[in-house]
Enzyme design. Structure first.
Site, mmCIF file in Angstrom:
data_model
loop_
_atom_site.group_PDB
_atom_site.id
_atom_site.type_symbol
_atom_site.label_atom_id
_atom_site.label_comp_id
_atom_site.label_asym_id
_atom_site.label_seq_id
_atom_site.Cartn_x
_atom_site.Cartn_y
_atom_site.Cartn_z
ATOM 1 N N ASP A 56 -4.113 30.743 29.416
ATOM 2 C CA ASP A 56 -3.196 30.120 28.456
ATOM 3 C C ASP A 56 -3.904 29.940 27.111
ATOM 4 O OD1 ASP A 56 -0.858 29.032 27.486
ATOM 5 O OD2 ASP A 56 -1.208 27.028 28.311
ATOM 6 N N GLY B 256 3.625 18.918 30.484
ATOM 7 C CA GLY B 256 3.494 17.916 31.541
ATOM 8 C C GLY B 256 2.373 16.911 31.360
ATOM 9 N N LYS C 250 -6.975 13.130 29.401
ATOM 10 C CA LYS C 250 -5.730 13.831 29.693
ATOM 11 C C LYS C 250 -5.034 13.141 30.865
ATOM 12 C CE LYS C 250 -5.565 18.345 29.477
ATOM 13 N NZ LYS C 250 -5.644 19.805 29.799
#
Length: 344
Positions: free
Chosen positions: A164, A40, A63
């Site tokens: 993650d 995303g 980002k």
């Protein structure tokens, strides 16, 4: 005649973004070099020029939400906001540094961070393409120590699970001068015992690097990060992501980056492999890789209780380094590797 007053310069305060940080102007995406991407989001290199000094300043990594992704529920924007708030509170040499956070006119959030030279994932891909074989044991142990140091800070001081951990979320500066953790958009809070504060919270992660307890709906703890940590070392030995050898060879890296793979990739063998320790290739390894292998095996134990903490990994690696310096690099690994299994 009115009294004359010396004019005074008005102070102009810096505009602030939505997080109370100095507001910055982010160039349009096409004007910046793309460094990478995630689920995303896209990451760009933002060059910064100082007219006052006539020179360039250290670049930032920016980002931004991927506009091609449907974000009607605002999930990806929320993750960026969460990550910005977390990074603002962190200061550690092995955690990517926060620089600024702003929301553009169109409502798109932008997170500016310290820029790393490139991700470990990119280095792995380049090494595989050049057919160079495993990274040097010294390089793997350097990354292991830096990431263990960053994880210890997250787990013990910040009470956070990264959530993650993978090569794509590790930035390498220089020639392995430093490794830094990045991407905290799906991080979760831990309690004093290192267990997820709210069991109802959803662990996102990326399937290939996830621990068995993720797939078994079992308790998520700091040891869940340690399983992923072990698989990062495995990546540096094998030069590819865990379990992808079970997939259709035509899969794309974009599909792999998503937490849920497309139906075309849902192969039974791959699904059965998720959450397990992948086997090592037949490539012969010299004795100096022994610490890497021991740490890999210890961190990828199916039982979380048998996995070492980040603090234990750090203790072992520092002890090995000290012993090698004292003995001019001769022997000394085995007795310290036994420390991995102490207090478990």
């Amino acid at each position: 005649m009115a009294e004359f007053k010396t004019p005074t310069a008005k102070r102009v305060g810096k505009a602030e973004g939505s997080n109370g940080t100095p507001k910055i102007v982010i160039p349009p995406s096409p004007l910046m070099k793309q460094l990478g991407y995630g689920t995303g989001v896209n990451v760009y290199l933002m060059e910064r020029f100082s007219p006052m000094h006539g020179s360039y300043k250290s670049p930032w990594a920016v980002k931004k939400r991927n506009r091609m992704i449907n974000d009607e529920d605002g999930e990806y924007s929320k993750r960026l906001n969460v990550e910005a708030n977390l990074l603002k509170t962190m200061s550690h040499p092995n955690i990517i540094g926060f620089r600024s956070y702003t929301v553009q006119i169109d409502g798109a959030p932008c997170l500016a961070m310290e820029s790393g030279d490139q991700s470990l994932e990119n280095l792995i891909e380049k090494r595989e393409e050049a057919d160079l074989g495993p990274f040097l044991s010294t390089q793997i142990l350097k990354v292991a120590r830096d990431i263990a140091c960053g994880l210890q800070y997250l787990h013990e001081e910040k009470k956070l699970l990264h959530g993650d951990l993978k090569s794509g979320n590790i930035l390498i500066q220089g020639n392995f001068k430093a490794a830094k953790l990045c991407d905290f958009g799906v991080s979760l809070k831990l309690n004093e015992k290192g267990v997820l504060c709210d069991p109802a919270q959803c662990y996102v992660g990326t399937e290939c690097w996830s621990a068995p307890e993720v797939f078994e709906d079992d308790v998520i703890t700091q040891k869940t990060d340690m399983f992923s940590f072990g698989l990062v070392l495995w990546e540096m030995l094998t030069l590819h992501a865990p379990h992808v050898d079970k997939l259709n060879p035509d899969f794309s890296s974009t599909e792999l980056s998503e937490s849920v793979l497309s139906d075309s990739l849902q192969e039974e063998e791959y699904l059965k492999a998720l959450g397990t320790r992948p086997s090592l290739p037949d490539t012969p390894l010299t004795e100096d890789y022994l610490p890497v292998l021991e740490i890999f095996y210890a961190c990828t134990e199916a039982d979380p209780a048998k996995r070492p903490t980040a603090a234990k990994i750090l203790q072992v690696l520092d002890s090995i380094l000290e012993e090698k310096e004292n003995t001019k690099g001769v022997g000394g690994d085995r007795k310290f590797l036994e420390m991995l299994h102490e207090d478990l």
